[in-house]
Design an enzyme around this catalytic site. Sequence first.
Site, PDB file in Angstrom:
ATOM      1  N   ARG A  88     -14.344 -65.819  43.484  1.00 25.54           N
ATOM      2  CA  ARG A  88     -15.086 -65.053  44.502  1.00 25.54           C
ATOM      3  C   ARG A  88     -14.286 -63.807  44.832  1.00 25.54           C
ATOM      4  NH1 ARG A  88     -11.438 -66.018  48.544  1.00 25.54           N
ATOM      5  NH2 ARG A  88     -10.547 -68.105  48.559  1.00 25.54           N
ATOM      6  N   GLU A 121       1.572 -82.247  43.322  1.00 23.26           N
ATOM      7  CA  GLU A 121       2.264 -81.213  42.550  1.00 23.26           C
ATOM      8  C   GLU A 121       3.737 -81.195  42.910  1.00 23.26           C
ATOM      9  OE1 GLU A 121      -0.846 -77.517  41.911  1.00 23.26           O
ATOM     10  OE2 GLU A 121       0.967 -77.162  43.046  1.00 23.26           O
ATOM     11  N   HIS A 161      -0.109 -71.850  54.800  1.00 26.60           N
ATOM     12  CA  HIS A 161      -0.899 -71.495  53.624  1.00 26.60           C
ATOM     13  C   HIS A 161      -2.034 -70.525  53.911  1.00 26.60           C
ATOM     14  CE1 HIS A 161       1.448 -74.506  51.602  1.00 26.60           C
ATOM     15  NE2 HIS A 161       1.147 -75.331  52.584  1.00 26.60           N
ATOM     16  N   LYS A 214      -9.655 -78.730  41.432  1.00 30.87           N
ATOM     17  CA  LYS A 214      -8.331 -78.216  41.076  1.00 30.87           C
ATOM     18  C   LYS A 214      -7.655 -79.008  39.955  1.00 30.87           C
ATOM     19  CE  LYS A 214      -8.945 -75.202  44.276  1.00 30.87           C
ATOM     20  NZ  LYS A 214      -9.670 -74.001  43.864  1.00 30.87           N
TER      21      LYS A 214
END
Lengths: 166, 498
Positions: B292, B200, B235, B116
């Site tokens: 994907r 983040e 999430h 990431k």
Amino acid sequence: MNEYVVTVNSTKKNIKCSGNGIIELGDTTYEVELSKVNKHSYLLKIGNKIYNIVTNKANSENYSMSLDGRYYELTVRTLLREKATEYLKNQAKLSHHSEVKAPMPGLVLSVKKNVGDRVEFGESLFILEAMKMENDIRSNSSGVIEEILVDEGKSVEKGETIIVIK
Amino acid sequence: MFKKILIVNRGEIAVRIIKACREMGITSAAIYSDADKNSLHVRAADEAYHIGAAPANQSYLNIDNIIAKALEIGADAIHPGYGFLSENSVFIKKVKEAGFVFIGPSSRSVEMMGEKTAARKIMKKNNVPIVPGTTEPINDIDEAIKIAKGIGFPVMLKAAAGGGGKGMRKVDSEDKFREALERAQNESQKAFGNSDVYIEKFIENPKHIEVQIIADMHGNYAHLFERECSVQRRHQKVVEEAPSLFVDDETRSKITIAAIDAAKACNYFNAGTVEFLMDKDKNFYFLEMNTRLQVEHPVTEMITGIDLVKEQIRIANGEKLSFSQDEIKINGSAIECRIYAEDINNNFAPSTGKIIHHRLPSGPGIRVDRGIDLMTDVPVYYDPMLAKVITWGKDRDEAIARMERALGEYQVAGVITNISGFKWILNRQSFRDGTFDINFIENEFMPLVPYEWEKEISKEYEDVVSIFAALLKDKESKLKTVSIDNKSNNHWNNQRYE
């Protein structure tokens, strides 16, 4: 005439069954007809209203049911049995004692408390790993830890008692 | 075209891929673990091969066994589904080395987007907006705390190799940083075999908006519009829809361009999803790219008419996209509800067992993609998602009304499901008017867990189910008095010793 007490969402309802398709709930009398589709699926007619109910029996007095996308857990007892249960419950309240159980099968990663520690309601007690997630299991009561029944690194079944709080 | 595709997955997505294969005249080969002998994907496939023990690392994640199986059975392509090995670049390389076609992107694209922090760097370079934060993994905790303070608490800790909410933590203050980091790193190590975590900025009350993209190996790129997946718990997405009520034409045009730029930045081909966070002012930030097929791909299929799995297979076979961007329009509105085997009132504990009763909803606008059927098992080893109910309507209201009908018709017994939770969600004002954000479940639903939320939706039938329970109990007490079977031909029955 048999009388039953049904508990649903913590409200109690007294229901009289006369056995000939007549039911009394509170002050109201209903005409009912029950047909079995299979072991888990029933069609209930109350008056002319139709209900498709799916049910699963957990034990002799607890049922889970779903109807129109809603899910219910119910306890049903004969009036006599209900009164006996109430009595026993009141006796149990006198000795305050609570158990923290594994809410799901999993692996106990770490136990954060020791026997003799004072814990408050909602305080984190141990970490249970299930389906790759770490779940923080919190105390369901305030008190002193009397017993820890599982070692770190052990697998536990759903409903297994992990910690006893007094 | 391929003759035989090996499907390296289980559950509803394996079944979904099997259906695409059948429509294309391709033989579908399923694999199954000890726990899945009885599963629907085995029943649905043309061929099924045992692959190993129940734990995923001995079956669905065992690369060497899978490649050996593909060689043994003469497959010519491998479809990974989602999860498991779908974003594992080592697997993709081994698949190619063994002479098979991988139905998905190149290992290089997966590598670029899989890590990431590296992905964030690439996006930054290609002018795709990213969430402010680090583009390197944390290796010094004091330095990390300093950075977090610089960005300002709360911050998010995210697994560099992550996805699906695993290894992800929100940290509200400095004193909670150390423990949160440890947990995130542990989870990340376990889920992905890599403990790298980065920081983040925490975006206040954003929406989760993602764009479906698809590209062939001839340099043709297209997007299939956005999906909104803001209804999430920890999430994990719960409800997804397309299009988003919140995204206007201008924003749609901007975000789809950004998504295609993101795909181009990693030379992407096959189906992929670019995820963004969108704030109240419709600013959006690149979150990650999923290289994907996505769980929620059906809502896009419903509004575009494109069969994404068949398109994936054709692209892997070297064909061009079967459509051009201008031919694709948004038609109506679609919603998906993910049916999980979980007990909402018991802290969302996964529920395992056997499906002892199963009746599907039907009628206009309804689709169910499922991994369960009558008498299949729900094992403890894998994801607890049982099925996805997807509905289409000419507009969002019709799609929602159909969803309520579908969920009312859907009967599952044997495990506890979250079906009743959707009744609450779909009727919530903020869901109806589209103002919900990714904290919807946390802020509006969780305060009513356990049991309170149920009271809002279940009052209506309390009397009905109570009458039903009393009738069942009453019947039972009568049955007990007639337990001796006099008509039996079994004469041993007559000799009773008491």
